[in-house]
Structure formats: C-alpha cells, structure tokens
Design a protein around this motif. Structure first.
Motif, PDB file in Angstrom:
ATOM      1  N   LYS A  20      61.602 102.631   4.435  1.00 58.01           N
ATOM      2  CA  LYS A  20      61.219 101.758   3.208  1.00 58.01           C
ATOM      3  C   LYS A  20      59.993 101.628   3.905  1.00 58.01           C
ATOM      4  CE  LYS A  20      65.620  99.146   3.559  1.00 58.01           C
ATOM      5  NZ  LYS A  20      66.167  97.374   4.022  1.00 58.01           N
ATOM      6  N   CYS A  23      58.215  98.470   6.204  1.00 62.45           N
ATOM      7  CA  CYS A  23      59.156  98.367   7.618  1.00 62.45           C
ATOM      8  C   CYS A  23      59.976  99.797   8.232  1.00 62.45           C
ATOM      9  CB  CYS A  23      60.089  97.573   7.374  1.00 62.45           C
ATOM     10  SG  CYS A  23      62.028  97.590   6.554  1.00 62.45           S
ATOM     11  N   CYS A  25      63.397 100.023   8.293  1.00 61.32           N
ATOM     12  CA  CYS A  25      64.674 100.750   8.210  1.00 61.32           C
ATOM     13  C   CYS A  25      64.266 102.313   7.079  1.00 61.32           C
ATOM     14  CB  CYS A  25      65.103  99.362   7.503  1.00 61.32           C
ATOM     15  SG  CYS A  25      64.807  97.941   8.555  1.00 61.32           S
ATOM     16  N   VAL A  37      68.844  96.656   7.406  1.00 59.24           N
ATOM     17  CA  VAL A  37      67.933  94.874   7.499  1.00 59.24           C
ATOM     18  C   VAL A  37      67.345  94.967   8.528  1.00 59.24           C
ATOM     19  CG1 VAL A  37      67.982  92.328   6.501  1.00 59.24           C
ATOM     20  CG2 VAL A  37      69.315  94.223   5.764  1.00 59.24           C
ATOM     21  N   CYS A  38      65.790  94.375   8.663  1.00 59.48           N
ATOM     22  CA  CYS A  38      65.355  93.838   9.914  1.00 59.48           C
ATOM     23  C   CYS A  38      64.135  92.651   9.714  1.00 59.48           C
ATOM     24  CB  CYS A  38      64.240  94.634  10.506  1.00 59.48           C
ATOM     25  SG  CYS A  38      62.749  95.351   9.393  1.00 59.48           S
ATOM     26  N   CYS A  41      62.345  93.423   6.267  1.00 59.05           N
ATOM     27  CA  CYS A  41      62.575  93.484   4.978  1.00 59.05           C
ATOM     28  C   CYS A  41      63.589  92.026   4.651  1.00 59.05           C
ATOM     29  CB  CYS A  41      63.163  95.002   4.916  1.00 59.05           C
ATOM     30  SG  CYS A  41      64.316  95.232   6.055  1.00 59.05           S
TER      31      CYS A  41
END
Ligand code: ADP
Ligand code: ZN
Ligand code: MG
Length: 472
Positions: A20, A23, A25, A37-38, A41
């Motif tokens: 992304k 980040c 991900c 997802v982290c 994000c």
C-alpha cells in the motif's frame, strides 16, 4: 435551443505496487474482509505514514505515458471529510503541488489536455445489507495507491470521452502502472458535464457523475445527463453543481450530494510526509523504461509495414500481442502475412484454447518461420493453418511439423515441367486457342496441371512453369 455538452474527466487508477501507499500491507484484490489492514491504514491515532517509493515511481511513469510534465517538487495534503470507509476522517492526497501537470493525449480526432495527475490513498468499501439494516466496512482497500488523472473540459461528445478513456487505459497498461480494468474498479471514471448554448463562450454549471465502470455506462450516463440538463434549462431552471451516481438498472443518474465547496475540505499540508523531490536524472531513467506507446506503433505499422489502420489498431490492443508481432517481423519481415496470421488463425486458436499470447508454447521466431514457409510457398495456406494448430498443441518447430506431416511442397521442378508438357500435349487445340487470345483457358489448363501433378506441388511453381511454356 441547441445545447452543446462540455465534459471533463477525473479518473482514478490503482497502481500496481506490491504494498500500500503508506504502510507495508499487501496491495491485492479479493480475499476476506479486513485481511490486509494494519494500524496505519486503519487510521489509528499516533501512527505515521511512510511513502512507498515504488508508488511514486509508477505515478511518474503514468505521467510520462500521458505526456505530462513531472514536477520536481510535489507535496501531500490532507483533505478532511468524514465517511465510515475513511477511518482517519481525512484522505492523504496532493492538492496544491501535484506530481504531474500539463499533459496531452492524442485520442480519436483530438488531443485532450491533462491538467494534472496527483497521488492519493484509496478509501475502504462499504456494503449495505438492506434487509437486516446493517452496513459492513472493509478496510482492505484503505491505503491502496491511486493516481487521479484530471483532464481539461475538452470533450464534446460521448465518442470523444470513450476514445480518451480507452487510449488512457491502454497507455497505463503499456506502462505497466495499472491493469486498468473498468469493470473491476482498478480504473474508475468520474464524468463532469455541463451544457452551453451552441456558439456560447462560457461553460454552464456542471454535475459530476461518479464511478462509471464501463464504456457503455459512460455513454448511457452522459446521454441521460444531457437530457436531464436540457429539460432543466428549457424550463428556465438552473443546473445545480452536484455529485450524482449512475443507476445501471434504471439507466438514470441520481443525486448523491450537492457538491462540497473547496472550503469544506479544509485542505492543509500533510505534516507527516516530507515533500517529494525528483531529479531530472530520475525522471529520465523512468522515461527510458517506458515501452513504445500504442499510437506510435500504429503509425509505424501503417506507414512502414503497410498494414491497414484497422489491423494495426487490433494488434496494439494488447501489449504482449504487439510485442509478439514486432519480434516476429524482426525475424522475418513479412508484415501482412504476420498480421494476417496473428489476427486470423492465431487469435482463433487463442480464443479456442482460452490462452493468452503469453501462454503459447512457441516463440515469435518460430511463428516467423511459419510465415516464411507460407510466403515462399513451401506450404499452402491450408497447411499453414494445420501446422499452427499443431504448434499450439506441441510447441514444435513449424518446419519439423511440415516435414513430418507431409505438408512441404515438392520443389521438384523437373517433375512439374513434365506434368505441364503432358497437359499441353493432350490439349493442343486449347493451347492454340489460348495463343489466339482466349486467356480464360489458362485456368482450365492450370487445373489439369495440378491434377496431373498431385498433392504436394506448389501451385505457384506450377503456375510459373505453365506460363513459361505457354509463352514460348
Ligand atoms: P474543481 O477545482 O472545482 O474540482 P476542476 O477545475 O478541478 O474543478 O475541474 C474538475 C473537473 O471538472 C475537471 O475534469 C474539469 O475538466 C471538469 N470541469 C470543470 N468545469 C467544467 C464545466 N463547466 N463543464 C464540464 N466539466 C467541467
Ligand atoms: Zn496497512
Ligand atoms: Mg477538482
């Protein structure tokens, strides 16, 4: 009153990065909800975004593919708005200092100006379950790197819009920055549209139709909107500046929201991401990675290769297909034969087998050898088809297939000469007729020669020999 439609586009394209934009991900498609997802994000407070270098590189590439100027300095801004699929309640985008500006793309009969291309992050996705009265949110798409391509209001017809969208999508695919699939949402088109009386100098107020996902929907939505706005204007009512969406089933655009004012977004410089500085050298290095663009190829194929415009356009619709053609004619420059073979039999076999050009078992050089066999008359047209079908199956060399399958024409000129002699001896009166000017007899004599010679004789060779003996 006669009105002219005026349109400008905003196109979102997803960049083909591995991760992304801010980040680590994965940037991927499909899978279960909220799998990628982290905290970054998902917009958790206190997290810090880190700009993905590859996303910048691809955005620069996109800019170059669309004829833009790449700005040495660009910067990110926060665009504030709350929506449940945007957990930070602001979107990181570029406002004042976009990465690219002032592009131009020849499409159809026009050259369309690209005002700017900027980078931004995508938002998540909401699904509504009307029956149970629940909405679901999926953050997988949050932070997917996007570019937004903004054109000048240069379009005056549906055709012009569709031509540009096709051309831009193709260029992005050639550049390898986006797979540009409208139906899957990796390319999403917003159409801004207004009407003005024909001959007027000032544009009318526009409506924006969001997220059109096919060329056909673009056409239908514009047609509907032209009608809607015409009716308003005829009735003396104002067209309001608003955002609408297209209802596929009803074939109508419907109001989503009245257009936000710029001030509603409270844009301000993103404090967590340093400005992006790109040197000329870096831009030049990226430019060198770009392949020859489709339009350039069409020009080359029609002028230097003598193909029809239609065939040239068909070939460049897919970069791998076009690359295959180019490699083929580099090995053996029989342009028309190569194009015909690829657009005819090769495509037929591809469709039939459900394969793409990248999945075939033979190389362009091997197909070039088949062209050569065909062009020099060593195999007949029908034999070439059969050989190609076998190449599909086995990946074997066309010459080997021709030899094993008995497809090679005999080049035994002595045998052909004897056949012609025999036929001419049997039909002396016809030969006399022919020599007296009855040229139609040639076809009959040719038929007799081929019958006499049997399978495996090259008709071209037989024809030449028959002509030679008749003219003696
Ligand atoms: P804003 O700053 O209000 O978003 P922009 O100048 O960025 O407006 O334009 C957004 C999009 O709308 C562009 O694609 C542009 O070509 C298009 N556009 C602008 N004015 C008009 C108009 N009067 N009619 C149709 N399209 C328009
Ligand atoms: Zn993440
Ligand atoms: Mg705008």
């Amino acid at each position: 009153m006669n009105y002219v439609p005026v349109m400008g586009l905003e196109i979102h394209a997803e960049l083909l990065t591995k991760s992304k934009i801010f980040c680590s991900c994965a940037n991927a498609f499909g899978g279960g909800r909220n799998e990628r997802v982290c905290p970054v994000c998902a917009g958790m407070p206190g997290t810090l975004p880190v700009l993905n270098r590859e996303a910048v590189r691809l955005a620069v590439k996109a800019g170059l593919a669309l004829g833009c100027h790449i700005n040495r300095y660009s910067a990110f801004d926060r665009k504030n708005y709350f929506y449940p699929d945007l957990p930070k309640a602001y979107q990181i985008t570029q406002f004042e200092y976009p990465l690219c500006s002032d592009g131009a793309v020849p499409a159809g009969d026009k050259t369309i100006r690209v005002s700017r291309i900027h980078m931004e992050e995508d938002a998540g996705k909401l699904t509504h379950d009307a029956k149970r009265g629940i909405s679901y949110v999926d953050f997988n798409r949050c932070g997917v790197p996007l570019i937004e391509i903004v054109t000048a209001p240069d379009f005056r017809s549906v055709q012009e819009v569709q031509d540009f969208v096709s051309e831009a999508a193709l260029r992005l695919k050639y550049a390898g920055v986006c797979d540009a699939r409208l139906e899957q949402g990796s390319l999403r088109v917003d159409v801004n549209i207004s009407l003005m009386p024909s001959g007027a100098a000032v544009f009318g107020t526009r409506a924006e139709i969001k997220n059109l996902n096919s060329l056909k929907s673009i056409g239908r939505a514009i047609a509907f909107e032209i009608n809607r706005q015409t009716e308003l204007l005829e009735a003396g009512m104002p067209v309001r500046q608003e955002t609408r969406r297209f209802d596929e089933r009803m074939g109508e655009t419907v109001l989503m929201r009245s257009k936000e004012e710029l001030q509603d977004y409270r844009y301000f410089p993103e404090p967590d991401i340093p400005p992006v500085m790109i040197s000329r050298a870096e831009v030049d290095a990226i430019r060198r990675e770009l392949p020859k663009m489709p339009l350039e190829r069409v020009l080359e194929y029609t002028t230097r290769h003598g193909l029809t415009e239609e065939d040239a356009r068909l070939i460049v619709q897919d970069r791998a297909f076009s690359d295959f053609y180019e490699e083929m004619v580099r090995v053996f420059p029989a342009y028309k034969i190569a194009a015909n073979l690829m657009l005819g039999e090769l495509n037929r076999n591809l469709n039939f087998s459900g394969k793409t050009i990248s999945e075939v078992r033979f190389t362009p050089a091997m197909l070039a050898r088949l062209c050569e066999l065909s062009k020099t008359g060593r195999v007949s047209k029908n034999a070439a088809k059969e050989i190609l079908a076998q190449m599909f199956e086995t990946g074997e060399d066309p010459f080997a297939i021709a030899q094993d399958g008995g497809f090679l024409m005999r080049e035994d000129i002595d045998a052909v000469r004897r056949c012609v002699e025999n036929v001419l001896k049997r039909h002396t009166s016809l030969v006399a007729d022919y020599k007296n000017g009855n040229r139609k007899i040639f076809g009959f004599l040719m038929g007799q020669v081929m019958r006499e010679a049997g399978k495996g004789v090259n008709p071209q060779v037989a024809k030449e020999e028959l002509t030679r003996q008749l003219e003696q």
